[in-house]
Motif scaffolding. Structure first.
Motif, PDB file in Angstrom:
ATOM      1  N   ARG A   1       3.325  46.269 -39.475  1.00 27.29           N
ATOM      2  CA  ARG A   1       3.547  47.679 -39.137  1.00 27.29           C
ATOM      3  C   ARG A   1       4.353  47.857 -37.854  1.00 27.29           C
ATOM      4  N   ASP A   2       4.405  46.845 -37.014  1.00 27.84           N
ATOM      5  CA  ASP A   2       5.185  46.942 -35.780  1.00 27.84           C
ATOM      6  C   ASP A   2       6.663  46.739 -36.088  1.00 27.84           C
ATOM      7  N   ASN A   3       7.506  47.540 -35.459  1.00 28.31           N
ATOM      8  CA  ASN A   3       8.952  47.384 -35.601  1.00 28.31           C
ATOM      9  C   ASN A   3       9.491  46.720 -34.335  1.00 28.31           C
ATOM     10  N   PHE A   4       9.173  45.437 -34.160  1.00 33.90           N
ATOM     11  CA  PHE A   4       9.515  44.752 -32.915  1.00 33.90           C
ATOM     12  C   PHE A   4      10.951  44.224 -32.935  1.00 33.90           C
ATOM     13  N   PRO A   5      11.591  44.161 -31.760  1.00 33.89           N
ATOM     14  CA  PRO A   5      12.950  43.634 -31.666  1.00 33.89           C
ATOM     15  C   PRO A   5      12.936  42.110 -31.594  1.00 33.89           C
ATOM     16  N   PRO A   6      14.095  41.472 -31.791  1.00 36.93           N
ATOM     17  CA  PRO A   6      14.172  40.019 -31.585  1.00 36.93           C
ATOM     18  C   PRO A   6      13.783  39.680 -30.150  1.00 36.93           C
ATOM     19  N   ARG A   7      13.107  38.547 -29.977  1.00 43.11           N
ATOM     20  CA  ARG A   7      12.728  38.086 -28.629  1.00 43.11           C
ATOM     21  C   ARG A   7      13.159  36.633 -28.498  1.00 43.11           C
ATOM     22  N   TYR A   8      13.974  36.373 -27.476  1.00 37.70           N
ATOM     23  CA  TYR A   8      14.585  35.055 -27.311  1.00 37.70           C
ATOM     24  C   TYR A   8      13.975  34.248 -26.174  1.00 37.70           C
ATOM     25  N   ASN A   9      12.920  34.764 -25.553  1.00 36.24           N
ATOM     26  CA  ASN A   9      12.328  34.054 -24.425  1.00 36.24           C
ATOM     27  C   ASN A   9      10.845  34.406 -24.315  1.00 36.24           C
ATOM     28  N   ILE A  10      10.107  34.107 -25.362  1.00 34.02           N
ATOM     29  CA  ILE A  10       8.677  34.423 -25.391  1.00 34.02           C
ATOM     30  C   ILE A  10       7.937  33.449 -24.484  1.00 34.02           C
ATOM     31  N   ALA A  11       7.121  33.997 -23.580  1.00 36.96           N
ATOM     32  CA  ALA A  11       6.482  33.190 -22.538  1.00 36.96           C
ATOM     33  C   ALA A  11       4.967  33.382 -22.547  1.00 36.96           C
ATOM     34  N   PRO A  12       4.236  32.448 -21.948  1.00 34.52           N
ATOM     35  CA  PRO A  12       2.776  32.559 -21.861  1.00 34.52           C
ATOM     36  C   PRO A  12       2.322  33.877 -21.260  1.00 34.52           C
TER      37      PRO A  12
ATOM     38  N   GLN B   1       2.276  36.673 -22.685  1.00 33.46           N
ATOM     39  CA  GLN B   1       2.895  37.785 -23.386  1.00 33.46           C
ATOM     40  C   GLN B   1       2.254  37.982 -24.758  1.00 33.46           C
ATOM     41  N   PRO B   2       2.412  39.184 -25.353  1.00 31.23           N
ATOM     42  CA  PRO B   2       1.911  39.381 -26.714  1.00 31.23           C
ATOM     43  C   PRO B   2       2.766  38.630 -27.726  1.00 31.23           C
ATOM     44  N   ILE B   3       2.123  37.991 -28.683  1.00 32.54           N
ATOM     45  CA  ILE B   3       2.837  37.252 -29.720  1.00 32.54           C
ATOM     46  C   ILE B   3       2.277  37.627 -31.094  1.00 32.54           C
ATOM     47  N   ALA B   4       3.115  37.459 -32.109  1.00 32.18           N
ATOM     48  CA  ALA B   4       2.701  37.726 -33.484  1.00 32.18           C
ATOM     49  C   ALA B   4       1.997  36.509 -34.058  1.00 32.18           C
ATOM     50  N   ILE B   5       0.905  36.743 -34.744  1.00 35.20           N
ATOM     51  CA  ILE B   5       0.239  35.660 -35.484  1.00 35.20           C
ATOM     52  C   ILE B   5      -0.113  36.158 -36.878  1.00 35.20           C
ATOM     53  N   ILE B   6      -0.340  35.210 -37.780  1.00 34.55           N
ATOM     54  CA  ILE B   6      -0.865  35.500 -39.109  1.00 34.55           C
ATOM     55  C   ILE B   6      -2.209  34.793 -39.204  1.00 34.55           C
ATOM     56  N   ARG B   7      -3.247  35.549 -39.502  1.00 34.09           N
ATOM     57  CA  ARG B   7      -4.593  34.976 -39.578  1.00 34.09           C
ATOM     58  C   ARG B   7      -5.296  35.505 -40.824  1.00 34.09           C
ATOM     59  N   GLN B   8      -6.479  35.001 -41.068  1.00 34.70           N
ATOM     60  CA  GLN B   8      -7.266  35.453 -42.212  1.00 34.70           C
ATOM     61  C   GLN B   8      -8.219  36.551 -41.756  1.00 34.70           C
TER      62      GLN B   8
ATOM     63  N   TRP C   1      -0.698  35.259 -25.729  1.00 33.62           N
ATOM     64  CA  TRP C   1      -0.445  33.812 -25.754  1.00 33.62           C
ATOM     65  C   TRP C   1      -1.083  33.179 -24.528  1.00 33.62           C
ATOM     66  N   GLY C   2      -2.162  32.483 -24.743  1.00 32.71           N
ATOM     67  CA  GLY C   2      -2.948  31.863 -23.689  1.00 32.71           C
ATOM     68  C   GLY C   2      -4.410  31.924 -24.096  1.00 32.71           C
ATOM     69  N   PHE C   3      -4.879  30.860 -24.717  1.00 29.88           N
ATOM     70  CA  PHE C   3      -6.191  30.826 -25.347  1.00 29.88           C
ATOM     71  C   PHE C   3      -7.312  30.934 -24.320  1.00 29.88           C
ATOM     72  N   VAL C   4      -8.278  31.790 -24.630  1.00 29.69           N
ATOM     73  CA  VAL C   4      -9.489  31.920 -23.805  1.00 29.69           C
ATOM     74  C   VAL C   4     -10.691  31.699 -24.714  1.00 29.69           C
ATOM     75  N   PRO C   5     -11.513  30.665 -24.466  1.00 29.85           N
ATOM     76  CA  PRO C   5     -12.703  30.436 -25.304  1.00 29.85           C
ATOM     77  C   PRO C   5     -13.634  31.640 -25.280  1.00 29.85           C
ATOM     78  N   GLU C   6     -14.390  31.819 -26.350  1.00 29.68           N
ATOM     79  CA  GLU C   6     -15.269  32.981 -26.457  1.00 29.68           C
ATOM     80  C   GLU C   6     -16.326  33.014 -25.352  1.00 29.68           C
ATOM     81  N   TRP C   7     -16.690  31.834 -24.813  1.00 30.93           N
ATOM     82  CA  TRP C   7     -17.729  31.781 -23.790  1.00 30.93           C
ATOM     83  C   TRP C   7     -17.172  31.936 -22.376  1.00 30.93           C
TER      84      TRP C   7
END
Length: 230
Positions: free
Chosen positions: A27-38, A40-47, A60-66
């Motif tokens: 649903r997002d109409n995002f532009p091309p991004r040529y320098n995605i960095a930690p 920042q928001p990133i697109a993922i596909i999940r279940q 982008w930058g994993f944080v454990p649930e705990w």
């Protein structure tokens, strides 16, 4: 500049192409991004809860649930060899795997006293998917935020001259397998956690401007000449 593996990537394919390749509603109409960095928001596909693939934007930058607060140095990568055992990634590896769409990424190679950036893309085709892990954690304000990391493995023939590691890429025919495999069967995913075979990647030098997160645009993936003999 952040020169870890894999610390910068780009996504120039339009939303409609992501929707078609991953069979999701974008649903997002995002532009091309040529320098995605930690961070920042990133697109993922999940279940999703209905066991169907869905598109989402995460940090982008994993944080454990705990973890009570985000890491000072974001966990942008996870070693595929140990993700199933490490407390930080273990639960996500079992239940929250994702695909991270990309058209290419960057790596830096020592060149004298400096480091020369290289763009790395698939030798055939453009849009592909990193293997990723995602988790819902608490943000500093007490709310929930979704975060993700890219899985890495030992570098294969194409990239070992640039770095000892490379990101894991999930082939299109294995998207469902990666997302849907039950936690009791994750040993079956080990064959996917491998470097690309020789000939998978194309690499070429690009402008050092990619080292600054404020820079963006297609010029960052244009080939540059390193010398008259390059």
């Amino acid at each position: 500049m952040l020169h870890c593996m894999c610390g910068r990537y780009y996504l120039k394919s339009p939303p409609a192409e992501l929707a078609a390749q991953f069979n999701v509603d974008v649903r997002d109409n995002f532009p091309p991004r040529y320098n995605i960095a930690p961070t920042q928001p990133i697109a993922i596909i999940r279940q999703n809860a209905r066991r169907r693939p869905e598109y989402a934007l995460v940090r982008w930058g994993f944080v454990p649930e705990w973890k009570k607060t985000p890491e000072t140095r974001p966990l942008i990568n996870a070693r595929s060899e140990t993700a199933a055992e490490k407390p930080t990634f273990r639960n996500a590896m079992k239940r929250r795997r994702c695909l991270i769409p990309a058209d290419g990424f960057y790596e830096w190679k020592a060149a004298g006293r400096e480091k020369q950036p290289y763009a790395i893309r698939r030798a055939k085709g453009s849009l592909f998917a990193f293997a990723g892990l995602w988790e819902t954690a608490m943000d500093p304000g007490g709310g929930e935020m979704d975060t993700a990391a890219i899985l890495t493995t030992g570098a294969g023939e194409d990239l070992k001259a640039l770095h000892r590691r490379e990101p894991v890429v999930i082939p299109a025919e294995d998207y469902a397998r990666w997302l849907e495999t039950d936690e009791r069967d994750i040993a079956q995913l080990e064959s996917l956690l491998a470097p690309g075979p020789a000939g998978s990647w194309e690499t070429f030098p690009v402008s050092k401007d990619v080292g600054n997160v404020r820079n963006d645009g297609p010029r960052l993936i244009e080939r540059v000449r390193l010398s008259l003999f390059d």
